[in-house]
Design a protein around this motif. Structure first.
Motif, mmCIF file in Angstrom:
data_model
loop_
_atom_site.group_PDB
_atom_site.id
_atom_site.type_symbol
_atom_site.label_atom_id
_atom_site.label_comp_id
_atom_site.label_asym_id
_atom_site.label_seq_id
_atom_site.Cartn_x
_atom_site.Cartn_y
_atom_site.Cartn_z
ATOM 1 N N TYR A 1 -8.312 -1.360 -3.660
ATOM 2 C CA TYR A 1 -7.948 -2.721 -3.259
ATOM 3 C C TYR A 1 -7.973 -2.902 -1.740
ATOM 4 C CZ TYR A 1 -7.030 -4.224 -7.970
ATOM 5 O OH TYR A 1 -7.201 -4.586 -9.282
ATOM 6 N N PHE A 2 -7.710 -1.839 -0.996
ATOM 7 C CA PHE A 2 -7.840 -1.955 0.461
ATOM 8 C C PHE A 2 -9.276 -2.293 0.835
ATOM 9 C CE2 PHE A 2 -9.178 0.118 4.425
ATOM 10 C CZ PHE A 2 -8.444 -0.634 5.336
ATOM 11 N N LEU A 3 -10.223 -1.566 0.270
ATOM 12 C CA LEU A 3 -11.630 -1.815 0.579
ATOM 13 C C LEU A 3 -12.068 -3.196 0.104
ATOM 14 C CD1 LEU A 3 -13.123 1.687 -0.311
ATOM 15 C CD2 LEU A 3 -12.716 0.752 1.982
ATOM 16 N N LYS A 4 -11.478 -3.670 -0.967
ATOM 17 C CA LYS A 4 -11.839 -4.974 -1.524
ATOM 18 C C LYS A 4 -11.188 -6.133 -0.771
ATOM 19 C CE LYS A 4 -11.779 -7.578 -5.877
ATOM 20 N NZ LYS A 4 -11.312 -7.585 -7.291
ATOM 21 N N LEU A 5 -9.927 -5.952 -0.340
ATOM 22 C CA LEU A 5 -9.153 -7.093 0.144
ATOM 23 C C LEU A 5 -8.875 -7.099 1.647
ATOM 24 C CD1 LEU A 5 -6.462 -7.178 -2.706
ATOM 25 C CD2 LEU A 5 -8.615 -8.454 -2.582
ATOM 26 N N ASP A 6 -8.674 -5.936 2.244
ATOM 27 C CA ASP A 6 -8.201 -5.911 3.631
ATOM 28 C C ASP A 6 -9.109 -5.181 4.616
ATOM 29 O OD1 ASP A 6 -5.610 -7.343 3.553
ATOM 30 O OD2 ASP A 6 -5.051 -5.787 2.126
ATOM 31 N N TYR A 7 -10.059 -4.438 4.128
ATOM 32 C CA TYR A 7 -10.956 -3.674 5.001
ATOM 33 C C TYR A 7 -11.938 -4.596 5.700
ATOM 34 C CZ TYR A 7 -14.916 -0.539 6.075
ATOM 35 O OH TYR A 7 -15.938 0.144 6.678
ATOM 36 N N ASP A 8 -12.101 -4.381 7.000
ATOM 37 C CA ASP A 8 -13.076 -5.119 7.802
ATOM 38 C C ASP A 8 -14.170 -4.137 8.227
ATOM 39 O OD1 ASP A 8 -14.578 -6.561 9.587
ATOM 40 O OD2 ASP A 8 -12.891 -7.213 10.835
ATOM 41 N N PRO A 9 -15.335 -4.167 7.588
ATOM 42 C CA PRO A 9 -16.386 -3.190 7.892
ATOM 43 C C PRO A 9 -16.945 -3.303 9.309
ATOM 44 C CG PRO A 9 -17.205 -4.897 6.407
ATOM 45 C CD PRO A 9 -15.731 -5.095 6.521
ATOM 46 N N LYS A 10 -16.603 -4.375 10.027
ATOM 47 C CA LYS A 10 -17.065 -4.521 11.405
ATOM 48 C C LYS A 10 -16.212 -3.709 12.373
ATOM 49 C CE LYS A 10 -18.785 -9.212 10.591
ATOM 50 N NZ LYS A 10 -18.624 -10.648 10.942
ATOM 51 N N ARG A 11 -15.085 -3.190 11.861
ATOM 52 C CA ARG A 11 -14.179 -2.413 12.705
ATOM 53 C C ARG A 11 -14.246 -0.936 12.320
ATOM 54 N NH1 ARG A 11 -8.594 -5.636 12.209
ATOM 55 N NH2 ARG A 11 -8.036 -4.333 13.989
ATOM 56 N N THR A 12 -13.855 -0.063 13.241
ATOM 57 C CA THR A 12 -13.847 1.371 12.969
ATOM 58 C C THR A 12 -12.689 1.706 12.039
ATOM 59 O OG1 THR A 12 -14.774 1.870 15.142
ATOM 60 C CG2 THR A 12 -13.678 3.674 13.987
ATOM 61 N N SER B 1 -6.466 1.336 10.589
ATOM 62 C CA SER B 1 -6.000 2.681 10.279
ATOM 63 C C SER B 1 -5.306 2.739 8.925
ATOM 64 C CB SER B 1 -5.021 3.179 11.349
ATOM 65 O OG SER B 1 -5.666 3.320 12.599
ATOM 66 N N ILE B 2 -5.667 3.750 8.149
ATOM 67 C CA ILE B 2 -4.948 4.107 6.926
ATOM 68 C C ILE B 2 -4.055 5.284 7.280
ATOM 69 C CG2 ILE B 2 -5.152 5.084 4.615
ATOM 70 C CD1 ILE B 2 -7.855 3.673 4.361
ATOM 71 N N TYR C 1 0.810 -1.222 0.000
ATOM 72 C CA TYR C 1 0.000 0.000 0.000
ATOM 73 C C TYR C 1 0.841 1.268 0.000
ATOM 74 C CZ TYR C 1 -4.154 -2.855 0.695
ATOM 75 O OH TYR C 1 -5.173 -3.772 0.510
ATOM 76 N N LYS C 2 2.151 1.129 0.180
ATOM 77 C CA LYS C 2 3.014 2.314 0.157
ATOM 78 C C LYS C 2 3.340 2.750 -1.262
ATOM 79 C CE LYS C 2 6.004 3.236 3.315
ATOM 80 N NZ LYS C 2 7.157 3.266 4.246
ATOM 81 N N GLU C 3 3.698 1.792 -2.096
ATOM 82 C CA GLU C 3 4.159 2.092 -3.455
ATOM 83 C C GLU C 3 4.132 0.791 -4.249
ATOM 84 O OE1 GLU C 3 4.573 3.632 -6.273
ATOM 85 O OE2 GLU C 3 5.646 5.292 -5.323
ATOM 86 N N CYS C 4 4.267 0.888 -5.564
ATOM 87 C CA CYS C 4 4.284 -0.321 -6.383
ATOM 88 C C CYS C 4 5.514 -1.155 -6.024
ATOM 89 C CB CYS C 4 4.288 0.022 -7.872
ATOM 90 S SG CYS C 4 4.107 -1.439 -8.929
ATOM 91 N N VAL C 5 5.287 -2.383 -5.567
ATOM 92 C CA VAL C 5 6.372 -3.199 -5.021
ATOM 93 C C VAL C 5 6.921 -4.221 -6.011
ATOM 94 C CG1 VAL C 5 5.710 -2.940 -2.603
ATOM 95 C CG2 VAL C 5 4.643 -4.744 -3.983
ATOM 96 N N ILE C 6 6.357 -4.248 -7.226
ATOM 97 C CA ILE C 6 6.911 -5.094 -8.284
ATOM 98 C C ILE C 6 7.136 -4.204 -9.501
ATOM 99 C CG2 ILE C 6 6.514 -7.038 -9.843
ATOM 100 C CD1 ILE C 6 4.825 -8.348 -7.728
ATOM 101 N N PRO C 7 8.390 -3.982 -9.887
ATOM 102 C CA PRO C 7 8.644 -3.103 -11.040
ATOM 103 C C PRO C 7 8.091 -3.701 -12.320
ATOM 104 C CG PRO C 7 10.662 -4.203 -10.339
ATOM 105 C CD PRO C 7 9.628 -4.521 -9.314
ATOM 106 N N SER C 8 7.370 -2.913 -13.094
ATOM 107 C CA SER C 8 6.658 -3.438 -14.267
ATOM 108 C C SER C 8 7.556 -4.168 -15.262
ATOM 109 C CB SER C 8 5.900 -2.310 -14.972
ATOM 110 O OG SER C 8 6.777 -1.308 -15.437
#
Length: 335
Positions: free
Chosen positions: A235-246, A303-304, A154-161
């Motif tokens: 992708y955060f909302l799709k893969l890692d976000y837990d809507p049950k948490r604040t 936290s983001i 989530y910081k930066e692209c971690v695989i160079p194209s």
């Protein structure tokens, strides 16, 4: 499909000064079973002629015209024309080390499907490399040496194209170049992550990455900061976000405001915190900025973090550790 054939997909547009050196580095590969699928994206210089000349001399180089416009359409065209067991990309202004294909294919053959082969990179430029690119190179190579690239996705692209390789079956499972979302390399990296592919560590430089003023990533609007933020949040909302948490957003600079505005537009509730006394208590987009100590009271949260300063990030990491929170589960650095 020829066994263990590597398809090297190369979109190109107006890179005539660099194309010969790029193609020479491919012709010099110790691994012989490859095909270049080069797609001309409406070049107006001598790029097409250069590739065509090389294609006449080596039948492994194949040239096509882009069926659409832009790098994504060019990559889609290239993939449709490819037939390799392994898929990789190469940018027409970069240089492979002579053992790049051999090392990557060996890695994939050893580890099997479900893996991404990557390599370390070295930036180079006629004018020298900026401090920012130097830091990015060192950061990226540290991750690649351990195969821990996804831990900082989530910081930066971690695989160079221009420096990855996967099994064709895995590429198809990740939906290849089909999504029309920029930056296309970062989007693909997230889809590798989403598919649960494992990164194979590599401690060798396999690509020389050229920097110059009119490089596409410097000049195209598709690589502006807001596009990167959109992909991160998507992708955060799709893969890692837990809507049950604040959900908590930390920081109210450009990135923090962009993330906050997008969450509001999507009707996603969040708490907005910062550690800047001048901003605490102010309202932005109708949301009141609270002191970061509010995290102590919130309980279960995610936290983001949009604070870019490296020293501040270390302090924030220490604060999360004190609260018993874990990176990539409870908090995510977006810069």
């Amino acid at each position: 499909m020829k066994a263990n054939l590597v398809s090297i997909l190369i979109p190109f547009k107006n890179t005539a000064p660099y194309l010969r050196e790029c193609l020479d580095s491919i012709l010099a590969q110790s691994y012989p079973s490859w095909e270049v699928i080069a797609v001309n994206d409406h070049s107006t210089d001598e790029s097409l002629q250069i590739v065509q000349e090389n294609a006449k001399q080596d039948a492994r180089i194949k040239v096509f015209e882009n069926s659409g416009a832009g790098v994504i359409h060019a990559l889609q065209t290239a993939y449709a024309k490819s037939s390799g067991t392994f898929i990789t990309r190469m940018d027409s202004d970069d240089i492979m080390t002579p053992d790049r294909l051999q090392i990557m294919t060996n890695s994939l053959l050893e580890h099997g499907p479900g893996h991404v082969a990557v390599g370390q990179v070295t930036y180079f430029s006629h004018r020298g490399i900026s401090d920012g690119y130097d830091r990015y190179e060192k950061w990226l190579n540290r991750l690649t040496a351990k195969g821990s690239n996804f831990s900082e996705i989530y910081k930066e692209c971690v695989i160079p194209s221009p420096c990855w390789m996967v099994h064709r079956t895995d590429f198809d499972a990740c939906d290849g170049f089909n999504p029309h979302r920029y930056p296309e390399d970062y989007d693909l990296t997230f889809r590798f992550y989403e598919a649960g592919l494992n990164i194979i560590p590599c401690d060798k430089t396999l690509l020389y990455w050229r920097d110059y003023d009119h490089r596409t990533s410097r000049t195209s609007e598709h690589y502006a900061q807001n596009y990167f933020l959109d992909i991160k949040l998507h992708y955060f909302l799709k893969l890692d976000y837990d809507p049950k948490r604040t959900l908590v957003v930390w920081g109210a600079g450009f990135k923090g405001k962009k993330i906050a505005k997008s969450l509001i537009e999507q009707h996603i509730e969040f708490t907005w915190i910062c550690d800047n006394p001048k901003k605490i208590g102010k309202k932005i987009y109708g949301k009141t900025l609270l002191p970061f100590q509010e995290l102590d009271k919130i309980g279960a949260s995610q936290s983001i973090v949009t604070v870019a300063n490296e020293m501040a990030q270390e302090e924030i990491r220490g604060y999360f550790k004190k609260l018993g929170l874990k990176h990539m589960t409870d908090y995510f650095f977006f810069c």
